[in-house]
Design a protein around this motif. Structure first.
Motif, PDB file in Angstrom:
ATOM      1  N   UNK A   1     -11.515  24.156   2.968  1.00  0.00           N
ATOM      2  CA  UNK A   1     -10.785  22.883   1.936  1.00  0.00           C
ATOM      3  C   UNK A   1      -9.345  23.448   1.727  1.00  0.00           C
ATOM      4  N   UNK A   2      -8.487  22.756   1.604  1.00  0.00           N
ATOM      5  CA  UNK A   2      -6.886  22.827   1.102  1.00  0.00           C
ATOM      6  C   UNK A   2      -6.986  21.813  -0.401  1.00  0.00           C
ATOM      7  N   UNK A   3      -7.467  20.906  -1.438  1.00  0.00           N
ATOM      8  CA  UNK A   3      -6.093  20.392  -2.092  1.00  0.00           C
ATOM      9  C   UNK A   3      -5.466  20.527  -3.171  1.00  0.00           C
ATOM     10  N   UNK A   4      -4.605  20.349  -3.667  1.00  0.00           N
ATOM     11  CA  UNK A   4      -3.793  21.009  -4.112  1.00  0.00           C
ATOM     12  C   UNK A   4      -4.259  21.525  -5.956  1.00  0.00           C
ATOM     13  N   UNK A   5      -3.424  21.860  -6.384  1.00  0.00           N
ATOM     14  CA  UNK A   5      -3.730  21.896  -7.542  1.00  0.00           C
ATOM     15  C   UNK A   5      -2.970  21.053  -9.097  1.00  0.00           C
ATOM     16  N   UNK A   6      -1.833  20.584  -8.087  1.00  0.00           N
ATOM     17  CA  UNK A   6      -0.746  20.076  -9.142  1.00  0.00           C
ATOM     18  C   UNK A   6      -1.214  18.267  -9.121  1.00  0.00           C
ATOM     19  N   UNK A   7      -1.968  17.801  -7.875  1.00  0.00           N
ATOM     20  CA  UNK A   7      -2.988  16.244  -7.556  1.00  0.00           C
ATOM     21  C   UNK A   7      -3.842  16.456  -7.803  1.00  0.00           C
ATOM     22  N   UNK A   8      -4.130  17.736  -7.489  1.00  0.00           N
ATOM     23  CA  UNK A   8      -5.705  17.380  -6.732  1.00  0.00           C
ATOM     24  C   UNK A   8      -6.729  18.105  -7.863  1.00  0.00           C
ATOM     25  N   UNK A   9      -7.882  18.890  -7.753  1.00  0.00           N
ATOM     26  CA  UNK A   9      -8.336  19.902  -8.267  1.00  0.00           C
ATOM     27  C   UNK A   9      -8.762  21.672  -7.724  1.00  0.00           C
TER      28      UNK A   9
ATOM     29  N   UNK B   1       1.354  -1.189   0.023  1.00  0.00           N
ATOM     30  CA  UNK B   1       0.314   0.032  -0.236  1.00  0.00           C
ATOM     31  C   UNK B   1       0.771   1.139   0.349  1.00  0.00           C
ATOM     32  N   UNK B   2       0.417   2.648   0.773  1.00  0.00           N
ATOM     33  CA  UNK B   2       0.801   3.406   0.314  1.00  0.00           C
ATOM     34  C   UNK B   2       0.261   4.906   1.057  1.00  0.00           C
ATOM     35  N   UNK B   3       0.878   5.928   1.236  1.00  0.00           N
ATOM     36  CA  UNK B   3       0.640   7.356   1.645  1.00  0.00           C
ATOM     37  C   UNK B   3       0.586   8.354   0.441  1.00  0.00           C
ATOM     38  N   UNK B   4      -0.617   9.025   0.429  1.00  0.00           N
ATOM     39  CA  UNK B   4      -0.478  10.200  -0.178  1.00  0.00           C
ATOM     40  C   UNK B   4      -0.755  11.184   0.930  1.00  0.00           C
ATOM     41  N   UNK B   5      -0.677  12.160   0.186  1.00  0.00           N
ATOM     42  CA  UNK B   5      -1.067  13.410   1.231  1.00  0.00           C
ATOM     43  C   UNK B   5      -2.491  14.378   1.221  1.00  0.00           C
ATOM     44  N   UNK B   6      -2.815  14.461   2.116  1.00  0.00           N
ATOM     45  CA  UNK B   6      -3.896  14.286   2.711  1.00  0.00           C
ATOM     46  C   UNK B   6      -4.699  15.304   2.106  1.00  0.00           C
ATOM     47  N   UNK B   7      -3.669  16.877   1.107  1.00  0.00           N
ATOM     48  CA  UNK B   7      -4.458  16.953   0.058  1.00  0.00           C
ATOM     49  C   UNK B   7      -4.689  16.820  -1.466  1.00  0.00           C
ATOM     50  N   UNK B   8      -4.120  15.710  -1.009  1.00  0.00           N
ATOM     51  CA  UNK B   8      -4.383  14.854  -2.282  1.00  0.00           C
ATOM     52  C   UNK B   8      -6.107  14.034  -2.637  1.00  0.00           C
ATOM     53  N   UNK B   9      -6.285  13.481  -0.917  1.00  0.00           N
ATOM     54  CA  UNK B   9      -7.053  12.093  -0.549  1.00  0.00           C
ATOM     55  C   UNK B   9      -8.391  13.015  -0.988  1.00  0.00           C
ATOM     56  N   UNK B  10      -9.177  11.464  -1.154  1.00  0.00           N
ATOM     57  CA  UNK B  10     -10.507  11.915  -2.318  1.00  0.00           C
ATOM     58  C   UNK B  10     -11.630  12.782  -1.453  1.00  0.00           C
ATOM     59  N   UNK B  11     -11.440  12.378  -0.198  1.00  0.00           N
ATOM     60  CA  UNK B  11     -12.142  13.121   0.586  1.00  0.00           C
ATOM     61  C   UNK B  11     -12.034  14.340   1.321  1.00  0.00           C
TER      62      UNK B  11
END
Length: 549
Positions: A264-272, A187-197
């Motif tokens: 909210x805080x999704x990154x734009x390079x890996x999220x929206x 498995x693995x970890x992503x940073x929270x800002x890349x979470x689908x949640x």
């Protein structure tokens, strides 16, 4: 020169009830978090305010100042008599302790309380991290206790998250130590800002929609390839409970007392890369002008703001601001960071190709544009004039802004141009229709926005997309994960490259959020720390935080 942190710590915050009153809210409409922060207890679901997007050129180490400009413009709109509010994302702890630093603006265009917002704030990120990891724990627990849903342990796709840059967690093995510790698997970890949640919280219309979307998350597959959703293991209710208060937008203030919603805080390079729909809709119901930002350059943040957030939320922006600095344009023109203080008009003109590309792209969505030149003291008059001349042929005005040094008073010219542009009816259109096949959507973004010559899928990518289309996900928009530093997948290719090959190495289905993620090149969903992270300079002296930027 006084630091951003010192300016923030020397400021006098108004009581949060006073800030709420400026939006027509009473004490019953907010949930105070101390003296300077609050949650909106009953956020409006929309209104007739005009939505203004602030975006920027491709970022460089020289700095652009997108958040600073968003804050300065909002303050400036109030200077010229408009009821305005800013909508921002919450900073992630990863960049705060890594390279980028905080995300509360700079100079005299900042939001307060700066330390709180950049660190734990109201706990939203912790709630999102906990809800995400609760689902991961429930997936492994479900497999351990008989696996009624028939999840194939080798096809679990739901990773864990952490709001910190930690490269050692990118790829891990769980379940070591015997049967009592669960099923052994990679498995693995992503940073929270890349979470689908995180994406779900930012795209949900309300709490009911939030819970429904959580249940639609795909956690893995069965042996026959069929998908397993979070609702099938009964996770969505508890996840929604963890997010119950995190779902409410946060109210804070600028140095000048202008209301700001941060949520909210999704990154734009890996999220929206956009703040929450709930906060934006609330702002549109509370103010005449709503100024929001989208992360990184317009090729990422603005494109996703238009094609994902506006498409899904039914928003129609009235105008857009593209932020540029002379320093950054010189870097795009080939000047080394150490030489940025020296006048170089030729480099500004060469680097302005990056600005022109972004302006053309934003105009392509039918949104009127103004360029904000975020002024630095070393900028020469000739360099500033060169920037204005480069965009003049596009029918776009470049406005010199000094909000970093002067606050809202330094951006009133920008505010007046934004008001002028926003008077016309919105001609906004998304880049591609819902009915376009998923691969064609990826190619459309790559060719139309990035100017790629060839888009190359890794083995299995097109087959996955075809399977998702057959399963009913073909109408979803695309969320491109790409380096923020270049239009291409190579962060070293500055300026405005064309005709390059764009590799698509992987695609991921975010069924709850409602988009398909396409990962390009070597972009990581769990960043690492640099050789000397910002964390080395941060501390506490006599109870006051130091070194935070």
């Amino acid at each position: 020169m006084t630091s951003d942190l010192a300016i923030a710590q020397n400021a006098t915050m108004r009581p949060i009830g006073e800030i709420a009153a400026r939006l027509g809210l009473s004490d019953d409409d907010i949930i105070p978090y101390g003296r300077g922060k609050a949650k909106l207890a009953h956020p409006p679901a929309g209104g007739n305010g005009k939505l203004i997007l602030v975006t920027a050129i491709s970022p460089t180490p020289a700095g652009e100042g997108k958040t600073t400009t968003t804050i300065g413009l909002t303050d400036a709109l109030r200077h010229v008599g408009q009821n305005a509010v800013a909508c921002l994302r919450e900073p992630s702890l990863g960049p705060c302790f890594g390279v980028k630093g905080g995300a509360t603006g700079g100079g005299y265009a900042q939001v307060l309380p700066m330390e709180d917002i950049n660190l734990h704030f109201t706990g939203d990120f912790h709630a999102i991290t906990s809800a995400h990891n609760l689902l991961a724990a429930m997936v492994d627990n479900h497999i351990h206790w008989g696996n009624e849903a028939g999840i194939d342990p080798g096809r679990v796709t739901w990773r864990r998250v952490l709001d910190m840059n930690d490269r050692a967690l990118r790829d891990i093995v769980v379940g070591l130590g015997g049967r009592a510790n669960g099923q052994t698997r990679q498995s693995g970890f992503d940073i929270t800002v890349a979470s689908e949640v995180m994406a779900i919280l930012c795209l949900a219309r309300d709490k009911d929609d939030l819970q429904q979307r959580l249940g639609e998350i795909i956690v893995g597959q069965r042996a026959d390839g069929s998908m397993v959703r979070a609702a099938e293991i009964g996770a969505q209710g508890a996840m929604a409970a963890l997010l119950n208060e995190a779902a409410l937008p946060n109210l804070v203030q600028t140095l000048e007392g202008t209301p700001v919603l941060i949520h909210g805080g999704p990154f734009a390079n890996i999220a929206h890369g956009c703040n929450s729909v709930m906060a934006t809709n609330a702002a549109l119901g509370l103010a005449d002008y709503v100024v929001t930002e989208a992360g990184f350059g317009a090729d990422l943040g603005a494109e996703k703001f238009f094609d994902i957030k506006c498409r899904k939320a039914g928003l129609a922006p009235s105008a857009a601001v593209v932020v540029a600095t002379v320093r950054a344009l010189k870097m795009h023109g080939g000047v080394a960071r150490a030489d940025l203080q020296t006048e170089n008009v030729d480099a500004v003109v060469a680097g302005a190709a990056n600005l022109v590309r972004h302006v053309e792209n934003v105009k392509g969505f039918g949104v009127p544009v103004v360029v904000a030149i975020n002024r630095f003291t070393a900028d020469s008059e000739a360099e500033l004039a060169a920037v204005a001349e480069c965009v003049e042929g596009l029918g776009v005005k470049a406005v010199l802004c000094e909000h970093w040094a002067k606050g809202g008073a330094g951006a009133t010219g920008l505010a007046e141009e934004v008001i002028r542009l926003a008077e016309a009816p919105s001609g906004f259109e998304v880049l591609y229709p819902d009915r376009m096949p998923l691969w064609d959507k990826i190619e459309t973004v790559a060719r139309s926005i990035y100017r790629a010559g060839e888009v190359i899928p890794a083995a299995g990518v097109r087959e996955k997309l075809a399977q998702w289309e057959a399963a009913g996900f073909g109408a979803l928009p695309i969320c491109m994960a790409k380096t923020q530093s270049s239009f291409s997948a190579d962060p070293k290719r500055l300026g405005a490259p064309t005709g390059f090959a764009l590799p698509i190495r992987e695609v991921r289905l975010s069924a709850g959020a409602g988009f398909v993620v396409a990962l390009t090149g070597e972009v990581m969903t769990m960043p690492g720390l640099p050789r000397h992270p910002a964390a080395e300079r941060i501390g506490v002296v006599d109870g006051a935080i130091t070194g935070l930027s």
